[in-house]
Structure formats: C-alpha cells, structure tokens
Scaffold this active site. Structure first.
Site, PDB file in Angstrom:
ATOM      1  CD  GLU A  42      40.834  33.485  36.568  1.00 58.00           C
ATOM      2  OE1 GLU A  42      40.262  33.902  37.581  1.00 58.00           O
ATOM      3  OE2 GLU A  42      42.024  33.771  36.283  1.00 58.00           O
ATOM      4  CE  LYS A 108      40.802  33.719  41.403  1.00 58.75           C
ATOM      5  NZ  LYS A 108      40.900  34.784  40.372  1.00 58.75           N
ATOM      6  CB  CYS A 144      43.969  33.074  38.548  1.00 65.84           C
ATOM      7  SG  CYS A 144      44.904  34.415  37.740  1.00 65.84           S
TER       8      CYS A 144
END
Length: 265
Positions: A42, A108, A144
C-alpha cells in the site's frame, strides 16, 4: 498449477518518481526470480504522512502508465498501491493490478479510522471486492485495514479466490507486529485460502524516523497457508520474498476444514 509470487517489501518516500525507481528495480528482481506476480505495499506511489491530494493521479495518468510499462517489459503482473483523485476532494486508496493481460484496480473498502488516525478524512472508501484470474488461479485483493474484517476474505473465497493478496502500510506500535501476523494467519483460516501479505518495510531500518501517527510500515511481510501456518516471512528491512503458491493446498484445506460450506451466518 503453482503460482510464483514476489512480495516486494520496500520503503516508499514522498516522491512518486523516486518510488517508481524502486518499483522498476523490484519488478526486474521479481521477473529474474521467475515470478508470475509482483506485489508491492500500500502507498507505493507515496508514503503516508504527507498531503496525498496533490500527488493523486487517475489510473490513466503517468505513474500508473509507467507501472504498466514496467510490468509489460518484464512479462509479469504487478500490484502496487497508489492514490487516485475523487470528486469530493479526497483521494482513493487504490491498488493497481496490471500485466499479463490484466488491467484493473481495487479501491480499499475499509478505511483506517483507528489508533488515533483517521484515514477517512482524506480518503474515500471503495465498494467492490476484486478477484482476478491469473491463468486459472483466482486471486483476491485487499489493502491493510481490510485484514481486520473476515467477511471480505470469505466473500473473496466465495467469488473463487484461492489466493488473497494483502497490500499494507501497517502502523507501528506496541503489539502491532503480533496483530499483523495473527490477522494474516487468521484470515487464511477464515477463507481457507493462501494469504500473501506485503507490508512497507520499517522506515527506521534505512535510517528514516517516521513522524506523527501516519502508518508507514513495520515490515514482516509473509505468506500464510490455507491452514494458517507461516509459509515464509521477511524481517523489517527492504527485501524481496519469492514464494510458490500451490492452489491444490486450498482444495485439501477446504475438504479437511469446510468452514465456508459450514457457515450459518
């Protein structure tokens, strides 16, 4: 068919052009190692802790275009974290996935509003899970904070994923390494899938002291088997980890522990 994945654990900085040089180096190393897919962390485009809005580019912008060129030149697929602009002035935390006939992106879904950091102040959430077919092996993509939400991983498995990539820039702090490793292994068990998780290396490993609460990585990228075992792992400094992923292990795990089939909720 075994899939070879390279986890490219880098420390990205604030300059997208300089970070492209890191991508170029690690893509070449991954290709030389025979990888099918090179996974970057990321925020590969630019590290957290700076203003992301002025750096964000669309998926047809120069940064993504250069990553596509590098993937094409090396003959492998590449997944790399970047930031794309939105209409409301924030950015989207985007994972570009390109090469070997693939050109898509994952935005995300779960934003890191935790441990005193509010990602949603500057980042807009995505909505759609993404699964990509690489020569018969279906790979799901997450970023993440997503790793704390088992429902996304089981949804990706429901869509056919036998491998799930997690690209991260994990926040440091007490117990955070233990949480990172536990969560990756737990999500592998939840989905009875391989989970390959690539984090930013710890900036302190190259003499760069992180500032503020921005999550800038701790390293310890790893691959977890469908039974939740650590298959291979790096330490905290920049390095490349090449792992061979056997999808047959997924079928064996799902027969032995059919949690996806046995779910009641």
């Amino acid at each position: 068919m075994v899939m070879r994945i390279a986890l490219c654990q880098i420390v990205s900085g604030p300059d997208p052009k300089a970070n492209l040089e890191l991508v170029a180096d690690y893509v070449r190393r991954a290709a030389d190692a025979g990888a099918d897919l090179a996974v970057f962390p990321e925020a590969t485009m630019a590290c957290f802790g700076i203003k992301l809005g002025p750096l964000a580019e669309p998926l047809n912008g120069p940064w993504a275009t250069e990553v596509r060129r590098l993937a094409e030149e090396a003959g492998i697929a590449v997944a790399a974290g970047m930031f794309t602009p939105t209409e409301d002035g924030r950015v989207t935390n985007t994972l570009l996935i390109t090469g070997r006939g693939v050109d898509t992106a994952y935005d995300k879904i779960h934003l890191f509003d935790a441990f005193g950091f509010a990602e949603s102040d500057t980042v807009a959430p995505g909505e759609q899970p993404v699964v990509v077919d690489f020569g018969g092996t279906k790979v799901g993509f997450t970023t993440c904070y997503d790793v704390r939400f088992p429902g996304l991983f089981t949804a990706l498995a429901d869509q056919g994923a036998s491998v799930i990539v997690t690209s991260a820039s994990w926040g440091s702090g007490e117990g955070k390494r233990e949480q990172w490793e536990l969560l990756v292994r737990a999500r592998a068990l939840d989905s009875t899938s391989w989970v390959v998780a690539c984090d930013q290396a710890d900036p302190r490993s190259i003499g760069r002291e992180p500032s503020g609460k921005a999550p800038t990585g701790i390293g310890y990228s790893l691959a977890a088997t469908p039974l939740g075992q650590v298959h291979a792992q790096l330490a905290d400094s920049p390095e490349i980890l090449v792992v061979d992923i056997d999808p047959a292990a997924v079928e064996q795990a799902r027969q032995a522990i059919p949690v996806l089939a046995n779910r009641r909720f």
